[in-house]
Design a protein around this motif. Structure first.
Motif, PDB file in Angstrom:
ATOM      1  N   LEU B 409       2.160  29.639 -33.749  1.00  0.00           N
ATOM      2  CA  LEU B 409       2.096  30.179 -32.395  1.00  0.00           C
ATOM      3  C   LEU B 409       1.387  29.185 -31.489  1.00  0.00           C
ATOM      4  N   GLU B 410       1.862  29.144 -30.287  1.00  0.00           N
ATOM      5  CA  GLU B 410       1.209  28.314 -29.276  1.00  0.00           C
ATOM      6  C   GLU B 410       0.903  29.193 -28.081  1.00  0.00           C
ATOM      7  N   GLN B 428      -8.072  40.629 -32.014  1.00  0.00           N
ATOM      8  CA  GLN B 428      -6.881  40.975 -31.254  1.00  0.00           C
ATOM      9  C   GLN B 428      -6.638  39.987 -30.121  1.00  0.00           C
ATOM     10  N   GLU B 443      -3.331  37.373 -26.040  1.00  0.00           N
ATOM     11  CA  GLU B 443      -3.095  38.290 -27.146  1.00  0.00           C
ATOM     12  C   GLU B 443      -2.723  37.441 -28.350  1.00  0.00           C
ATOM     13  N   VAL B 444      -3.444  37.630 -29.435  1.00  0.00           N
ATOM     14  CA  VAL B 444      -3.251  36.753 -30.593  1.00  0.00           C
ATOM     15  C   VAL B 444      -1.855  36.904 -31.178  1.00  0.00           C
ATOM     16  N   GLU B 445      -1.404  38.168 -31.301  1.00  0.00           N
ATOM     17  CA  GLU B 445      -0.181  38.401 -32.068  1.00  0.00           C
ATOM     18  C   GLU B 445       1.064  37.911 -31.337  1.00  0.00           C
ATOM     19  N   SER B 446       1.038  37.926 -29.999  1.00  0.00           N
ATOM     20  CA  SER B 446       2.261  37.570 -29.299  1.00  0.00           C
ATOM     21  C   SER B 446       2.144  36.274 -28.519  1.00  0.00           C
ATOM     22  N   GLY B 447       0.919  35.800 -28.319  1.00  0.00           N
ATOM     23  CA  GLY B 447       0.757  34.571 -27.557  1.00  0.00           C
ATOM     24  C   GLY B 447       0.859  34.786 -26.064  1.00  0.00           C
ATOM     25  N   ARG B 448       0.670  36.038 -25.661  1.00  0.00           N
ATOM     26  CA  ARG B 448       0.809  36.351 -24.241  1.00  0.00           C
ATOM     27  C   ARG B 448      -0.557  36.278 -23.568  1.00  0.00           C
TER      28      ARG B 448
END
Lengths: 436, 748
Positions: B409-410, B428, B443-448
């Protein structure tokens, strides 16, 4: 003459085959055994079968087929396949053919205002999407939005359709990062030209952190369960006519636009505690069984009555998605923080090793869904922007859908022959014409 | 002559006895007995002496009790002998060897020397038997009861048939008196058969004594004399017996068979064990270096001359084609150094005849001679150590999983280099501060990216409050430390945070030069926020684990270089310790009230409760850039500007336990994982290194450090590589903040 000579030359590399099928009689070819070149691939086989069908029926329209030997799809040349599987070429090889599963058509993408984080296509009438702008949307088909579900103050993470009999309207549950779940009711038959705003009829509060996943009980739809960042799975009632306590709980709320509205709020019926980290996905396939996947690297099977986990599978990776399906709806498919989609069979005793692993993706897997009719097909979405269609009989993906330009966050089957997927490019893509 | 002979006879008794014994087996010695007689006078003298000596030896050999008695006896014996001699001399003068028994009788009657008389008689009768024991009796009545002659006047008849008259009976009293007078009476025996008194000689008493003791009667007799083989074997070419070989010679002995069976059984049952034969090596190493064998000998070490290399296949006159170099290879030899160039280039010949003379034959044999002559005959003590074996044994990386390895993820959005990142305690979200003046939450999980603040200046450090309910972000921007409400978390927590971040009364004197820190409310960011204005630029902020205190580092602040702020009381204070050197970073101990302050050269450990310096860790580095404390609190890692990473075990010493040189450029940041045994360092060479750093609770076991992975992916921009790295609090994931304005997440 030439062909004959060629035949003689290459007679050592011929294989005796017979084509069989379980398809409709129209697809059947004469059950004679043929000698075909060993280096023929799937395309060659498909051409051959179409040729045979054309011999039977003159105006046969060619169609792609997929071929199986001993229950495994042929994905290389016949010779290589027989060698790899150790099948003797001396005998007549029985090749079963099925219609090739590939999407024929890409519908125009349905544009959203923000990332599409959730999609649900479990009823054929509509597609339900959740978006990072906090709105849920109901699509009748590609590009035609019929309802907008307003009310969440943060991104919607998961949506599900509550299967309730005896009502013409459709119930929807949505989970959001604003720590609430909302229940909605829409009438999909009404089809206005412009999308209508719908407000939730019930707010389910109780989670102390973002809700990641929601799933309705499959058969009755009386209850829904939700998994959250607070490491709990909460169970909720969905009935509109609530008990007296709930009526008391009706509140007057003032929105920003000064519109008075009444909302029912409800507490969770019970909570399943056992995970130690974010619960990223929950599935409720049977009345008493909930499956959950978590970032603590485990998949747990919960007995709803007891409120305890009866099975725990350790996967070694943080998990993002989970689905139950396949053979007798018992196989667990899950993907997470690595590019491998794994399948577990919980009926196998004392083994937490996955039975199958599909690793064609190149980034995190964000969604996986079994086909609700087929035992073999599942779809997976990944952060690498690809949606892959899998047949568990082969290690290669049947199709790779690359219509997304950014991370794919969600994917689902729709109407049994389409794949809907939403991603960080704010698009809902629909691939149709998949003959499963 | 005769008397001598008599004496001889007495003395020669044992010899005769032996002769008698041997003669009994040998057969007749009637002739021999007399034939030996003439010799005996010659021997007699010496024999006599020998006898007396024997007597002495006997005396000396006997026990002490006997000694006196024996000496008496010998004296008496000697007396007796003397008397005998004198009387016999008289006799010889009278008789002159006449064999008249009557005369003898008289003599006997006079002298009472029966032995002499008997021997005379014996001689006269010429009895064949030479044995003294069987003296022919004078009385010839035979073995009849003597009471038959009780009433007769004679006791019997002599050889001539004349009656032997009984002697006149002495009166008992006279006899007693006579015996009392006679000193020899104790050895006189009355011979009833011959009706005479016999006086025992000295030899006879000795003999009796010996018999009483159960010994051989004669002292000269050796019961264990060596066996003399009388048979002459050497010239016996014919068998002694012509009898056929008995059957038993050919039949295996039954007894032996039993014995053998017994032994075999014992061997089988293992009662008898054999020593295993020494195992000979199966293959003899023909070309082995003999020096090892020479080592074993203790004498002068033998150093063998170096062995010439044995010829291989390529030196055959007709080697296989694969040994023949191509022309290109031969040409390439010319480009080599002399040492590297092959000495021999294989060539093919069709037959042995066609082989030319070897051009180097003379030279090589000369070299060989030189080798043999000049070879250094000195044993070289060279250590033969495999360099591989000197490497420390590290566990396999596979066993140390999970650890971050791949970037999945970036987090893109910053416009300039990301200088600092911090993770939310639940994992999170992460916060990042950038040189473009913005602070972002992702947001860690989505990279948003879910939140952006404009801080106004380059953000040097961000730090998320470690208490999950208190999601407040501390951001160091220029001289300010901003405390931002992230707006995450539920309503109750939000309420608490808002209360915390409201200042009751705004301080009036902002411009006062003396105030080191002033607490200001900052309304620019919409949410409630506090601005802590310092008098110098703040480079780093760090929260205490309880989320109430935070420390800020002002490198130019001199004595007030490290400030500690209390959020609940809105108070600031400087640490009451004198710092030596420029402070770089400060970290709170993860469980105790201890503050680690890293200066350019050293790390100082202060106890905040006791107000004293606990320890000073000497890094030995040129310039320390970052510090991280192990979650157990006893181990510290320090990164330096020269690319070295020091691991301190505080229990062990104040010197580094390990110094890892891995980065070619400055280390920008180091980090420990909270739960997994992992630590990481990131550097301006655009890489981050992940290490396994296991700290054992057993104090005897030193920490185990294993390098695991080099994480690449960031690109260099303006000479800035990876500026910060932080582990995910719960997953074995690493976030890296790059100078290329990207945050990357490396997962396992």
């Amino acid at each position: 003459m030439e062909i004959d000579r060629w035949d003689e030359e290459d007679s050592s590399k011929r294989v005796q085959v017979r084509f069989v099928t379980k398809l409709k009689p129209a697809y059947k070819v004469p059950p004679t055994s043929l000698a075909i070149p060993a280096d023929v691939t799937r395309l060659g086989l498909s051409k051959l079968v179409n040729q045979l069908l054309q011999n039977v029926d003159a105006d046969w329209a060619p169609e792609p087929f997929d071929f199986m030997i001993d229950g495994e799809l042929v994905r290389m040349s016949l010779e290589q396949f027989l060698l790899a599987k150790g099948i003797s070429a001396e005998k007549v090889v029985e090749i079963e053919y099925i219609r090739a599963v590939t999407p024929r058509k890409e519908e125009d993408p349905s544009l959203h205002d923000d990332w599409v984080s959730a999609v649900n296509g479990s009823i054929p009438k509509l597609i339900l999407t959740g978006c990072y702008d906090g709105f849920g949307r109901v699509w009748k088909s590609a590009g035609s939005c019929s309802h907008v579900l307003t009310g969440h103050s943060d991104a919607i993470t998961s949506v599900c359709i509550i299967n309730q009999e005896g009502s013409d309207s459709t119930s929807i549950a949505s989970a959001s990062k604003d720590r609430t779940l909302r229940l909605w009711k829409i009438n999909p038959e009404v089809s206005p030209n412009s999308p209508t705003n719908v407000r939730a009829y019930k707010i389910l509060r109780g989670h102390s952190a973002a809700v990641q996943s929601v799933c309705a009980q499959q058969d009755t739809g009386d209850m829904i369960c939700s998994g959250s960042w607070d490491c709990t799975i909460n169970l909720w009632n969905t009935n509109e006519l609530s008990t007296i306590d709930d009526v008391v709980a009706i509140k007057k709320r003032k929105g920003n636009n000064q519109v008075e509205e009444s909302l029912m709020e409800e507490e969770a019926v019970s909570a399943l505690i056992g995970h130690t980290q974010c619960i990223s996905s929950v599935v409720w396939p049977q009345k008493q069984t909930i499956y959950s996947a978590s970032w603590d690297h485990s998949i747990k099977k919960w007995d709803v009555e007891m409120g305890k986990d009866v099975l725990s599978i350790f996967s070694g990776k943080a998990l993002n998605c989970l689905d139950i399906g396949g053979e007798s709806s018992a196989i667990i498919a899950a993907g997470g923080s690595d590019p491998t989609l794994r399948l577990w069979d919980p009926r196998k005793p004392a083994s937490s090793a996955p039975i199958l692993q599909f690793s064609s993706h190149s980034s995190w897997i964000s969604a996986c869904k079994w086909h609700d009719k087929s035992w073999f097909h599942l779809v997976s979405a990944s952060y690498d922007g690809k949606v892959m269609l899998w047949d568990i009989r082969t290690a290669w993906p049947l199709t790779v859908i690359t219509s997304h330009a950014d991370k794919v966050l969600c994917a689902d089957w729709w109407r049994g022959d389409s794949i809907v997927s939403g991603g960080a490019d704010s698009k809902l893509c629909i691939s149709t014409g998949i003959p499963v | 002559m005769g008397t001598r002979f008599k004496g001889d006879r007495n003395k020669h008794l044992p010899e005769d006895d032996v002769a008698g014994q041997s003669s009994s087996s040998g057969g007749d010695d009637d002739d021999e007995g007399p034939s030996s007689l003439p010799d005996s006078p010659v021997d007699s003298g010496s024999d006599f002496e020998g006898f007396s000596e024997d007597g002495d030896s006997y005396d000396s050999g006997s026990s002490d009790e006997l000694e006196s008695g024996a000496s008496k006896l010998s004296e008496k014996g000697a007396d007796a002998v003397d008397t005998v001699h004198s009387s016999i001399d008289d006799e010889t003068a009278k008789i002159n060897g006449d064999d008249n028994p009557e005369l003898h009788h008289e003599i006997v009657g006079n002298d009472n020397n029966s032995g002499d008389e008997r021997s005379d008689l014996h001689n006269g009768v010429e009895e064949s038997d030479s044995s003294e024991d069987e003296v022919a009796p004078r009385n010839t009545v035979g073995d009849v009861p003597l009471e038959w002659y009780k009433d007769e006047e004679h006791i019997g008849y002599d050889l001539a048939g004349k009656k032997i008259k009984k002697k006149v009976r002495q009166d008992k009293l006279d006899a007693f008196l006579a015996s009392a007078d006679d000193s020899k009476s104790w050895r006189k025996i009355y011979d009833e058969y011959n009706d005479e008194e016999v006086e025992l000689t000295k030899d006879e008493t000795k003999l009796i004594r010996r018999l009483l003791k159960g010994k051989a009667p004669h002292a000269e007799f050796d019961p264990y004399a060596p066996y003399v083989d009388w048979f002459k074997w050497d010239d016996a070419i014919h068998p002694l017996s012509n009898a056929p070989e008995p059957k038993r010679r050919f039949i295996p002995s039954r007894w032996e068979r039993k014995k053998v069976v017994e032994l075999v059984r014992a061997i089988r049952k293992g009662r008898i064990k054999f020593e295993k034969p020494k195992e000979e090596p199966r293959f003899f190493h023909l070309w082995a270096d003999d020096s090892s064998a020479a080592d074993k000998t203790s004498h002068l070490a033998y150093i063998p001359a170096p062995k010439p290399k044995l010829p291989g296949h390529e030196e055959s006159y007709n080697p296989s084609l694969e040994y023949i170099p191509t022309q290109e290879e031969i040409n390439s030899y010319q480009l080599m150094y002399d040492e590297d160039r092959p000495k021999f280039i294989p060539r093919r010949y069709t037959s042995l005849r066609s082989i030319p003379a070897y051009d180097n034959a003379v030279k090589e044999s000369f070299d060989r001679c030189l080798d043999l002559y000049l070879c250094p005959r000195v044993r070289k003590k060279r250590l033969n150590i495999d360099p591989e074996s000197l490497k420390p044994k590290l566990p396999s990386r596979k066993d140390l999983r999970p650890y971050p390895a791949t970037c999945y993820l970036e987090y893109r959005g910053h416009k300039s280099a990301v200088t600092s990142i911090s993770t939310e305690p639940t994992g999170q979200w992460i916060a990042s501060g950038s040189a473009d003046g913005t602070v972002r939450i992702w947001e860690v999980e989505s990279g948003r990216c879910i939140k952006v603040w404009d801080a106004g200046d380059k953000v040097s450090s961000v730090s998320w409050n470690p208490v999950p309910e208190l999601s407040v972000l501390a951001v160091a921007v220029g001289p300010d430390v901003l405390l931002l409400n992230t707006g995450l978390g539920n309503e109750e927590n939000q309420k608490k945070i808002k209360e915390l971040l409201t200042l009751e009364a705004s301080p009036a004197t902002v411009d006062d030069k003396n105030t080191v820190v002033s607490w200001l409310s900052d309304d620019r960011h919409g949410h409630e926020a506090i601005k802590l204005r310092h008098f110098k630029t703040v480079t780093s902020v760090e929260w205490h684990r309880k989320g109430d205190y935070l420390s800020s580092v002002l490198p130019a602040g001199e004595s007030r270089a490290i400030m500690i702020h209390q959020l609940s009381k809105k108070l600031s204070q400087k640490i009451p310790f004198k710092l030596h050197g420029l402070p770089v970073s400060s970290v709170f101990h993860p469980s105790r009230s201890i503050l680690f302050v890293a200066t350019k050269k050293n790390v100082r450990v202060y106890d905040l409760l006791k107000h004293k310096l606990i320890k000073k860790l000497e890094t030995g580095l040129r310039e320390v850039s970052s510090i991280a404390v192990h979650p157990a609190g006893d181990n510290v890692i320090v990164g330096s500007r020269e690319g070295k990473l020091c691991w301190f075990d505080m229990d062990l010493s104040s010197k580094p336990y390990r110094v890892l040189r891995c980065h070619p450029k400055d280390i920008a940041s180091v980090a420990f994982h909270r739960t997994y045994p992992l630590f990481a360092s990131c550097s301006e060479d655009c890489t981050a290194y992940v290490f396994h750093g296991m700290v054992y609770s057993d104090l005897n076991q030193n920490p185990l450090i294993v390098p695991l992975e080099i994480l690449r992916g960031h690109s260099n921009s303006d000479g800035r590589g990876v500026l910060d790295c932080k582990f995910h609090p719960r997953q074995p994931w690493l976030f890296t903040a790059g100078g290329d304005s990207v945050i990357r997440l490396y997962c396992h």
